[in-house]
Every structure is written in structure tokens, then in C-alpha cells.
Scaffold this active site. Sequence first.
Site, PDB file in Angstrom:
ATOM      1  N   ASP A  74      41.414  36.548  37.952  1.00 14.41           N
ATOM      2  CA  ASP A  74      42.080  37.725  37.405  1.00 14.41           C
ATOM      3  C   ASP A  74      41.619  39.002  38.094  1.00 14.41           C
ATOM      4  O   ASP A  74      40.543  39.055  38.691  1.00 14.41           O
ATOM      5  CB  ASP A  74      41.842  37.834  35.900  1.00 14.41           C
ATOM      6  CG  ASP A  74      40.360  37.916  35.539  1.00 14.41           C
ATOM      7  OD1 ASP A  74      39.565  37.180  36.146  1.00 14.41           O
ATOM      8  OD2 ASP A  74      39.994  38.716  34.659  1.00 14.41           O
ATOM      9  N   GLU A 139      37.675  36.863  33.465  1.00 14.30           N
ATOM     10  CA  GLU A 139      36.340  37.434  33.680  1.00 14.30           C
ATOM     11  C   GLU A 139      36.325  38.919  33.405  1.00 14.30           C
ATOM     12  O   GLU A 139      35.362  39.452  32.834  1.00 14.30           O
ATOM     13  CB  GLU A 139      35.884  37.169  35.119  1.00 14.30           C
ATOM     14  CG  GLU A 139      34.412  37.469  35.377  1.00 14.30           C
ATOM     15  CD  GLU A 139      34.133  38.940  35.724  1.00 14.30           C
ATOM     16  OE1 GLU A 139      32.958  39.340  35.676  1.00 14.30           O
ATOM     17  OE2 GLU A 139      35.099  39.674  36.041  1.00 14.30           O
TER      18      GLU A 139
END
Length: 383
Positions: A74, A139
Site C-alpha cells: 500500500d 502498513e
Amino acid sequence: MENTEKIAILQKLIQIKSVNGNEAAVARYIASLFAPYEHRAKVEAVTYAPDRDNLVVTIGDPEGRQLGFSGHEDVVDPGDISAWHHDPFAGEIVDGNLYGRGASDMKSGLAAVVIAMLELLEDDVPLNGSIRLLATVGEETGEYGAAQLTKGGYADQLAGLVIAEPTGLDKIAYTSRGVIDYHVDSIGKSVHSAQSSKGINAIDNLIVFYNEVTAIMQQFDKIDPVLGGLLHNVDLISGGEQINSIPGKARLSANVRTIPAYPNQLIYDTLEKLVHRLNDRSGFQLKLSYSYPEEAIPGRADAPLVKLAQKIGHRIVGNRVMPVGAGGASDASEFLRANARFSAIVYGPGTDTSHEADEYVEVEQFLQATVLYRKLALAFLAG
């Protein structure tokens, strides 16, 4: 693999808009790169939520030691597009720099790990052990993917772990702060401000909490020689409906950056004790909640994995590689909860432009990282 192909892989990853989600597209693309080696690479998609897949890729001999590499799929939102001089999702190269959201944090590190593993397969290099890629979701918003993979046992066989977050290749982070985001919701009683004595001001009660928690946190005054002291910051306060009404609801949100001397549980106990004590007072109704908690990582500058990475890094980049502390948390905090004892380091290509407009990575440094990870893996497994 030719350098042009390596760069194209990174550009493709940046072109996938995995902004706080959509990681499955990243996982599918990486999995497709390993498809030609389906008999020598075990590829597993581990779904966290719709369109959000972690990816675990394992190569080598399962009987030997296992080195883990981790990178998150991400990226954060690019923000105001007008602030960018380069398309955040194009992977444009100008003057030796490759631009785009995630170019530094951390698709360059993820791509470098993938390429190192692909080259080992392409060259049919025998491995005295195994290498495992742990590509994670979420994350940037809470290490959700790393927590899921750890709970699923995917880190239980690791003998070492490299988080490919950006350090610039001249630094290795072997210790890091932990983090706790907490929220305090205050419930009062809303009345007309002309009759304030009939109400309970939820903001006033938060101010009492604010003053007391600030004084308490200042008592945690130990200084870590690498990371410094514990940090506590109240960053958000909101409440009230309109200017002539006593606020019946308010919320305070704060961020704590912990150090190894103060485990997260100590902070939880302290906050909960304070809230309990204030709620014993007339008119107080406070509720405490947490998000994004990660433990600090102690680490040792002389750990074998740190020393080995320093040695390999020096050979590749030509400069001394320094062991340092990291102010932010990473997926390592979750993976270290696994049923195995191993050292974890943060070591990867990138610049200090993470989360900024015109985020970039130096192309030369990215290419160095692909070589560095390959050599580090071989040296670790040989040991």
C-alpha cells in the site's frame, strides 16, 4: 535480468494505485512475475479483505535456514495533485530519479526484493536454505497485513528478517520506537450556554485529562542512547455543536512514541488508571480506546544480521553503512511476535521524500538494492 527490465517492474508497481487499499492488484502482478517458476517458487495470496491480498513467496530449500524479506504493497494518498511536478502514478524518470507515490515508501524496496528472488530463480542458483517474501497490506494504516501473516504462522520459521523500507542503503535501522495512538471520548450534558450550570462540559473534562496526562507522561524520563526519550503528543481535539451550547461530546486523540525501556503495556496501564481515577469524579464520563499500537524494537548494533548487512552494503554502495535507530514503526513490530527468535533490520533504497509531493528514488540506488539483497540472502544462508 537487464536493468531496463528491473526499472520497468518498479514503474509497473507505481502505476498500480494501491492507495490505502487495492493491494490485491499489486499481489497479482508480483505473483505473475513468479509464474514461470511455479515448480520452484511457492506463491500464496492471503486475503485480508476484498481487493486486499497479502502475498507470500518462498523459494529455496525448506530444510535450511529461512531469511525473510518484507515490503508493504500500500501507499499513502498523493494529496494535492497540483503540488506534484510529476504524475504520482506514472513512474517518470528525470535526471536519474524515478518519481511517483511509493517510489521511496516503499515500492522500490519491494521491487528490489522481488527482482533479487527472480534472478536467483532465473540463474538457477542453489540455495542453502530458503528466502521468503512477505508482501503486506495496510502498513500505512496499522500493519494489518503483517499482523495477519504473523498470526497465520508465516514468520514462525524465520532466522532473520529484512524490512525493505527506505534507509538510503547507507544506514541500517536495527532498533526503533514503538507507537500507540489513543483516543479519549468525553460524554457530558448539552444545555444552552445561558444555563451552563445545568450541563456538563465535555471539553472541560478533556482539558482536565490533558493537563494530568501531560504531567504523568513527563515522568517517563529515561533516555534511550539511540532513540532518545519517550514522546507524547496530543494532536487532535474536537467537540461541541455550536457556540451557544455546552458541548455534550468531545474527543481527544494523542500519539505516543515509545522506547524499549517503556513497554506499551506500561503506557496502557498508566492511561487506564488515569481514566478510571477521573471517572470516579462527579460529572466525568471518559472512555479510552486505542489504534495502531506497536511495540518498540530493542535490537543490537552488533547483531550478526546487522554486521552482515553492513559488510554486504559497503561492498555494493562503496560507503560505510551505519547502524541507526528509527523513529517510526514498521511491519517488523508485528513479525517479531512470531513463534521464533530472530533479528530484524530495516534496510532499503529510498530518499527522505516519503509521503511528499514528487516522492522519488534514485535509479542507481534502486538497482544497487537488487544486487545487495541477492548477495545478502546468499551470504546469510551460507552462514
